[in-house]
Design a protein around this motif. Sequence first.
Motif, PDB file in Angstrom:
ATOM      1  N   THR A  63       0.773  -1.530  -0.173  1.00 55.71           N
ATOM      2  CA  THR A  63      -0.025   0.086  -0.195  1.00 55.71           C
ATOM      3  C   THR A  63       1.092   1.235   0.120  1.00 55.71           C
ATOM      4  O   THR A  63       1.964   1.199   0.407  1.00 55.71           O
ATOM      5  N   PHE A  64       0.263   2.314  -0.495  1.00 58.85           N
ATOM      6  CA  PHE A  64       1.021   3.503  -0.666  1.00 58.85           C
ATOM      7  C   PHE A  64       0.254   4.578  -0.277  1.00 58.85           C
ATOM      8  O   PHE A  64       0.239   5.674  -1.014  1.00 58.85           O
ATOM      9  N   ASN A  65      -0.281   4.720   0.924  1.00 59.60           N
ATOM     10  CA  ASN A  65      -1.209   5.900   1.431  1.00 59.60           C
ATOM     11  C   ASN A  65      -0.231   6.637   2.286  1.00 59.60           C
ATOM     12  O   ASN A  65       0.711   6.451   2.865  1.00 59.60           O
ATOM     13  N   SER A  66      -1.117   7.952   2.621  1.00 63.53           N
ATOM     14  CA  SER A  66      -0.404   8.843   3.673  1.00 63.53           C
ATOM     15  C   SER A  66      -0.934   8.625   4.826  1.00 63.53           C
ATOM     16  O   SER A  66      -0.574   9.524   5.632  1.00 63.53           O
ATOM     17  N   PHE A  67      -1.784   7.699   4.986  1.00 65.55           N
ATOM     18  CA  PHE A  67      -2.273   7.505   6.523  1.00 65.55           C
ATOM     19  C   PHE A  67      -2.108   6.126   6.801  1.00 65.55           C
ATOM     20  O   PHE A  67      -1.598   5.218   6.116  1.00 65.55           O
ATOM     21  N   GLN A  68      -2.581   5.511   8.002  1.00 61.23           N
ATOM     22  CA  GLN A  68      -2.432   4.443   8.431  1.00 61.23           C
ATOM     23  C   GLN A  68      -3.234   3.435   8.090  1.00 61.23           C
ATOM     24  O   GLN A  68      -4.350   3.330   7.826  1.00 61.23           O
ATOM     25  N   ALA A 104      -7.085   4.474   7.500  1.00 59.03           N
ATOM     26  CA  ALA A 104      -7.523   5.442   7.947  1.00 59.03           C
ATOM     27  C   ALA A 104      -7.588   6.525   6.789  1.00 59.03           C
ATOM     28  O   ALA A 104      -6.925   7.679   6.844  1.00 59.03           O
ATOM     29  N   ALA A 105      -8.247   6.215   5.995  1.00 54.01           N
ATOM     30  CA  ALA A 105      -8.546   7.203   4.780  1.00 54.01           C
ATOM     31  C   ALA A 105      -9.548   8.289   4.979  1.00 54.01           C
ATOM     32  O   ALA A 105     -10.702   8.382   4.747  1.00 54.01           O
ATOM     33  N   SER A 106      -8.567   9.478   5.416  1.00 57.87           N
ATOM     34  CA  SER A 106      -9.435  10.814   5.330  1.00 57.87           C
ATOM     35  C   SER A 106      -8.413  11.885   5.299  1.00 57.87           C
ATOM     36  O   SER A 106      -7.314  11.989   5.141  1.00 57.87           O
ATOM     37  N   GLU A 107      -9.009  12.862   4.541  1.00 59.08           N
ATOM     38  CA  GLU A 107      -8.314  14.307   4.667  1.00 59.08           C
ATOM     39  C   GLU A 107      -8.148  14.968   6.034  1.00 59.08           C
ATOM     40  O   GLU A 107      -7.513  15.937   6.034  1.00 59.08           O
ATOM     41  N   ASP A 108      -8.831  14.426   6.985  1.00 61.08           N
ATOM     42  CA  ASP A 108      -9.060  15.180   8.237  1.00 61.08           C
ATOM     43  C   ASP A 108      -7.580  14.835   9.040  1.00 61.08           C
ATOM     44  O   ASP A 108      -6.746  14.095   8.639  1.00 61.08           O
ATOM     45  N   LEU A 109      -7.510  15.487   9.968  1.00 59.87           N
ATOM     46  CA  LEU A 109      -6.180  14.954  11.045  1.00 59.87           C
ATOM     47  C   LEU A 109      -6.041  13.458  11.277  1.00 59.87           C
ATOM     48  O   LEU A 109      -7.288  12.925  11.602  1.00 59.87           O
ATOM     49  N   PRO A 110      -4.880  12.951  10.748  1.00 59.69           N
ATOM     50  CA  PRO A 110      -4.975  11.767  11.053  1.00 59.69           C
ATOM     51  C   PRO A 110      -5.449  11.165  12.554  1.00 59.69           C
ATOM     52  O   PRO A 110      -6.109   9.893  12.356  1.00 59.69           O
ATOM     53  N   ALA A 157      -9.122  10.415  11.938  1.00 58.64           N
ATOM     54  CA  ALA A 157      -9.444   9.538  11.083  1.00 58.64           C
ATOM     55  C   ALA A 157     -10.003   8.274  11.250  1.00 58.64           C
ATOM     56  O   ALA A 157      -9.352   7.577  12.148  1.00 58.64           O
ATOM     57  N   ILE A 158     -11.130   7.836  10.946  1.00 58.91           N
ATOM     58  CA  ILE A 158     -11.866   6.747  11.216  1.00 58.91           C
ATOM     59  C   ILE A 158     -11.181   5.544  10.476  1.00 58.91           C
ATOM     60  O   ILE A 158     -11.414   5.475   9.177  1.00 58.91           O
ATOM     61  N   PRO A 159     -10.621   4.225  11.201  1.00 55.66           N
ATOM     62  CA  PRO A 159     -10.217   3.095  10.520  1.00 55.66           C
ATOM     63  C   PRO A 159     -11.342   2.476   9.813  1.00 55.66           C
ATOM     64  O   PRO A 159     -12.257   1.990  10.468  1.00 55.66           O
ATOM     65  N   GLN A 160     -11.395   2.423   8.628  1.00 56.82           N
ATOM     66  CA  GLN A 160     -12.156   1.776   7.658  1.00 56.82           C
ATOM     67  C   GLN A 160     -11.635   0.552   6.741  1.00 56.82           C
ATOM     68  O   GLN A 160     -10.574   0.213   6.771  1.00 56.82           O
ATOM     69  N   LEU A 161     -12.922  -0.043   6.484  1.00 66.49           N
ATOM     70  CA  LEU A 161     -12.450  -1.571   5.768  1.00 66.49           C
ATOM     71  C   LEU A 161     -12.053  -1.425   4.378  1.00 66.49           C
ATOM     72  O   LEU A 161     -12.755  -0.594   3.746  1.00 66.49           O
ATOM     73  N   LEU A 182     -19.463   0.308   4.325  1.00 63.47           N
ATOM     74  CA  LEU A 182     -19.150   0.524   5.830  1.00 63.47           C
ATOM     75  C   LEU A 182     -18.366   1.791   5.909  1.00 63.47           C
ATOM     76  O   LEU A 182     -17.269   2.189   6.513  1.00 63.47           O
ATOM     77  N   SER A 183     -18.659   2.920   4.888  1.00 64.98           N
ATOM     78  CA  SER A 183     -17.868   4.100   4.913  1.00 64.98           C
ATOM     79  C   SER A 183     -17.958   4.838   6.299  1.00 64.98           C
ATOM     80  O   SER A 183     -19.316   4.984   6.536  1.00 64.98           O
ATOM     81  N   GLU A 184     -16.821   5.474   6.605  1.00 68.45           N
ATOM     82  CA  GLU A 184     -16.840   6.282   7.883  1.00 68.45           C
ATOM     83  C   GLU A 184     -17.253   5.483   9.195  1.00 68.45           C
ATOM     84  O   GLU A 184     -17.757   5.909   9.966  1.00 68.45           O
ATOM     85  N   VAL A 185     -17.278   3.952   9.049  1.00 66.43           N
ATOM     86  CA  VAL A 185     -17.680   3.050  10.167  1.00 66.43           C
ATOM     87  C   VAL A 185     -16.233   2.364  10.784  1.00 66.43           C
ATOM     88  O   VAL A 185     -15.643   1.854   9.748  1.00 66.43           O
ATOM     89  N   GLN A 186     -15.950   2.694  11.893  1.00 68.07           N
ATOM     90  CA  GLN A 186     -14.576   1.900  12.415  1.00 68.07           C
ATOM     91  C   GLN A 186     -14.775   0.566  12.547  1.00 68.07           C
ATOM     92  O   GLN A 186     -15.821  -0.123  12.865  1.00 68.07           O
TER      93      GLN A 186
END
Length: 665
Positions: free
Chosen positions: A253-258, A276-282, A285-289, A305-309
């Motif tokens: 994976t090559f993301n800028s988040f966890q 934790a795909a979000s433009e908000d502060l890390p 950011a809600i860990p999503q599937l 399951l968007s925006e659902v941990q």
Amino acid sequence: MTRTNYLLLLFTTLFTPAVFAEVFDVDTYLHMQDASEISVSPDGQFVAYTLYERDLEQDLVTTSVWMIPTAGGPAVPMTAGNGNSHTPKWSPDNRFLSILSDRGDQQIQVWLLDRRGGDAQPLTALKQGVSSYEWSPTGNQILLEVKDPTPADLDEEPRPNPRPYVIDRLQFKEDYVGYLDRYRYHLYVIDVATQKTRQLTFGDFDDSQPSWSPDGKHIAFVSNRTEHPDRNRNTELWLLDTTAGPSEPRQLTFNSFQDASPTWSPDSKHLAYTTAASEDLPIYAIPQLAILNIESGESQLVASLSEVQVFNPVFSANGNDLLTITEFQGQQQLVRVDLDTHEIEVVLGQQDVVSDFDEAPDGQLYALINRPQYPGEIFTVNKESSWVQLSAVHQALLADIEFGAVEKHEFESEPGVAIEAFYLFPPGYQKEHSYPAVLHIHGGPQAQWDFGFNYEAQLLAAQGYIVVMPNPRGSFGYGQKFASAINKDWGGPDFIDVMAAMDFGIDKGWIDSERMAVYGWSYGGMLTNHVITKTNRFAAAITGASATLYVSNYGHDQYQRWWEEELGFPWLAENKEAWDNISPFYALEQVTTPTLVVGGEEDWNVPIINSEQLYIVLKRRDIPARLVVYPNEYHSLSVPSYEKHLYQQYFEWLDTYVTERSNEH
């Protein structure tokens, strides 16, 4: 969520008494046990689990491994009192039950219990111990997560004094660990037959959460291998080829988040993981599937399951769907995700809170479930699709205890803002009366209250209080915008929300507005500190492991990265206003509420200096205050006698400033 299809929830429970005789108290709580880490055997005949309990004579906590037949019957202890044992797992051939144990006053090692008989035998003998492990699909090897040995690990004889700490890392402290060095966590593999160990990963970074592919050819794991790992949260998924000799892992994976928690599909072609795909502060950011195609390298978020941990995603044995735990609107559900349509089926939800689960090779499900009045027990599904209870961890102790009932309600805290809160009523509650109440604020703030059994709230309810547990803005479970609403505004929107929860209970006639207290731990304590600077409506406050003068934490706690991301570098004049605006220290002149301040002496999550600063200001201003510090304790208490003392302090404080006020009133 696209579809809800509940299984028939006709639970068969072993501890529903006909007549209640006792009220829940601290001594009963201290004798409670907790089950966790369930693992079903490959033949589907047994479920192993870890049992947590308190040894009141030695004043410590212990863990042991037990096993219960899936056909029903009493549980059997698999480990004795010689050290702590946990993390049970079965060998693929069903021959061994493996555990992690520190028996014999040694480091934690992998031990094997042969199901044919005999005592447990150690498999590993690493001087630094083992952090986690996983069986290979063939059962001939075990994958290990191991920290590099430090000089102290290699000492043959104990030293009279510990070595000095020599530090050159940016992230240099961690609660429960201490000062951080460059001895890193790496992956090893051990041959079960020869007990020979081989290191697989190397370098100045930590490797964790390894997962072996079902075909045995690859290992997926999580690592932050950026140039400066301490400066960011950018963990990625990596792949290691086990068929060749020593090889470099390949980045997946090559993301800028966890990215985290990789798990394999049965055909070894896909990985499910959390991102934790979000433009908000890390930190918000809600860990999503997400699901990754290994061959193409393409990842896809599960839109349903968007925006659902999500927690612990696992592919089902049939390969057609995936099981995972989700946090959703005050529920902790077990859901099934169709891999073709991504449609969601809620297997368990509402008042059935799932903390762990496992699936047998034949698809039979087992789950650790707790409910508002019932602590966690192991359940499975019978032929009629009803969930039936297997374990009886709490049967004897709690059979005659009456617990308070819980209700969840929704209301507006301000126009257009819907908030949910849980209201726990005292045993014997009578509708025609109003009751004293405790506002119980959760920590995090990235967390949520749910329907799960809450021993602390039940203890308060047993004292005659209605316990109000809101999920204010900043909580997970209600979408990304809701979670990020308190960014740079702690004690703002969330203060409005928790006060609205109290007003809702007052308007309903449940709560006596003259007899209210506020209590929280960690971020719950931090918000408590904001509450008492903004209102004098509470007769008493209890603030645990909380922060007050935020700038004093920078470089002293473990959150330098969070502080910098949200508020900026504190030494720059341009950031001073952001730090000061959300720091309750500068509003302590407004406090009139008698406040009990508590914390652990060695807490590096929210250091005790915060409690000391709050206490000294209140004492200097002649506000009733008490400071209680627990020796050698970290962010949460683990010594049973300290737990008892803590709750005695709580009840005494509430009796003095709420109950006595009630008598005067």
